[in-house]
Design a protein around this motif. Structure first.
Motif, PDB file in Angstrom:
ATOM      1  N   SER A  12     -28.294 -50.795 -51.843  1.00 47.07           N
ATOM      2  CA  SER A  12     -28.534 -49.535 -51.138  1.00 47.07           C
ATOM      3  C   SER A  12     -28.201 -48.337 -52.008  1.00 47.07           C
ATOM      4  O   SER A  12     -28.899 -47.331 -51.983  1.00 47.07           O
ATOM      5  CB  SER A  12     -27.746 -49.487 -49.828  1.00 47.07           C
ATOM      6  OG  SER A  12     -26.362 -49.377 -50.095  1.00 47.07           O
ATOM      7  N   SER A  13     -27.137 -48.417 -52.798  1.00 43.51           N
ATOM      8  CA  SER A  13     -26.807 -47.280 -53.650  1.00 43.51           C
ATOM      9  C   SER A  13     -27.836 -47.126 -54.764  1.00 43.51           C
ATOM     10  O   SER A  13     -28.144 -46.009 -55.171  1.00 43.51           O
ATOM     11  CB  SER A  13     -25.401 -47.418 -54.226  1.00 43.51           C
ATOM     12  OG  SER A  13     -25.327 -48.568 -55.048  1.00 43.51           O
ATOM     13  N   GLY A  14     -28.402 -48.230 -55.260  1.00 39.71           N
ATOM     14  CA  GLY A  14     -29.455 -48.154 -56.269  1.00 39.71           C
ATOM     15  C   GLY A  14     -30.712 -47.523 -55.714  1.00 39.71           C
ATOM     16  O   GLY A  14     -31.371 -46.727 -56.382  1.00 39.71           O
ATOM     17  N   VAL A  15     -31.043 -47.870 -54.474  1.00 40.80           N
ATOM     18  CA  VAL A  15     -32.210 -47.275 -53.823  1.00 40.80           C
ATOM     19  C   VAL A  15     -31.984 -45.793 -53.584  1.00 40.80           C
ATOM     20  O   VAL A  15     -32.886 -44.981 -53.779  1.00 40.80           O
ATOM     21  CB  VAL A  15     -32.521 -48.015 -52.499  1.00 40.80           C
ATOM     22  CG1 VAL A  15     -33.554 -47.269 -51.692  1.00 40.80           C
ATOM     23  CG2 VAL A  15     -32.966 -49.436 -52.781  1.00 40.80           C
ATOM     24  N   GLU A  16     -30.778 -45.424 -53.182  1.00 39.69           N
ATOM     25  CA  GLU A  16     -30.467 -44.016 -52.953  1.00 39.69           C
ATOM     26  C   GLU A  16     -30.552 -43.219 -54.246  1.00 39.69           C
ATOM     27  O   GLU A  16     -31.087 -42.112 -54.262  1.00 39.69           O
ATOM     28  CB  GLU A  16     -29.077 -43.873 -52.345  1.00 39.69           C
ATOM     29  CG  GLU A  16     -28.990 -44.358 -50.920  1.00 39.69           C
ATOM     30  CD  GLU A  16     -27.576 -44.353 -50.394  1.00 39.69           C
ATOM     31  OE1 GLU A  16     -26.662 -43.916 -51.121  1.00 39.69           O
ATOM     32  OE2 GLU A  16     -27.385 -44.786 -49.255  1.00 39.69           O
TER      33      GLU A  16
END
Length: 165
Positions: free
Chosen positions: A81-85
């Motif tokens: 999720s942090s990579g997508v953000e």
């Protein structure tokens, strides 16, 4: 903990951007000449004040002490999720910077069409070229007709390519 820290950083940055925006609006956009209070600077100044108010709310909420009951509720974000953000934030900033550069050189019509065409695929997941072309040209032309012709809002012409309808 990670969420609180990022909220504090983001809201502080937005508060500074809001202050600079409001200062820029007041110093560059002339006030009303007919005696009314707002004039041409009313809407941009209102947006700057709204951004400042909302960022202040986020800052105050993130600075509030965390109670023992809710301290364990915040889960650490997963790496996915942090990579997508990070990708979404980077893509958004890249599109906005690209739009600003294109807007100066190609003008509103072409810059808007190109940026919408570049954003439709990744954002909406639509990869059909005809649909992308139709959406980008239709949105660009629709905004131009409503704002440029109907409401009389100035939309910039480009330095290199000048589509003056």
């Amino acid at each position: 903990m990670v969420s609180r820290r990022s909220d504090i950083i983001l809201s502080t940055i937005l508060l500074v951007v809001s202050a600079l925006w409001c200062w820029g609006v007041v110093t560059t956009i002339p006030g009303a000449e007919d005696g009314s209070r707002l004039g041409a600077r009313g809407f941009p100044l209102g947006l700057g004040l709204l951004l400042g108010g909302l960022s202040l709310v986020i800052l105050l909420q993130s600075l509030r002490p965390v109670s023992a009951e809710t301290a364990g509720d915040e889960a650490e974000p997963s790496d996915i999720s942090s990579g997508v953000e990070v990708w979404a934030i980077t893509a958004t900033v890249g599109l906005l910077v690209g739009y600003a550069v294109l807007l100066e050189y190609t003008g509103f019509m072409i810059a808007t069409a190109l940026v919408v065409a570049a954003a439709v695929g990744p954002v909406l997941g639509i990869w059909r070229p005809r649909l992308i072309a139709g959406m980008s040209v239709g949105l660009s032309l629709g905004i131009y007709l409503v704002f440029g012709k109907l409401l009389g809002v100035y939309l910039p012409y480009g330095k290199l390519i000048n589509l003056a309808f």
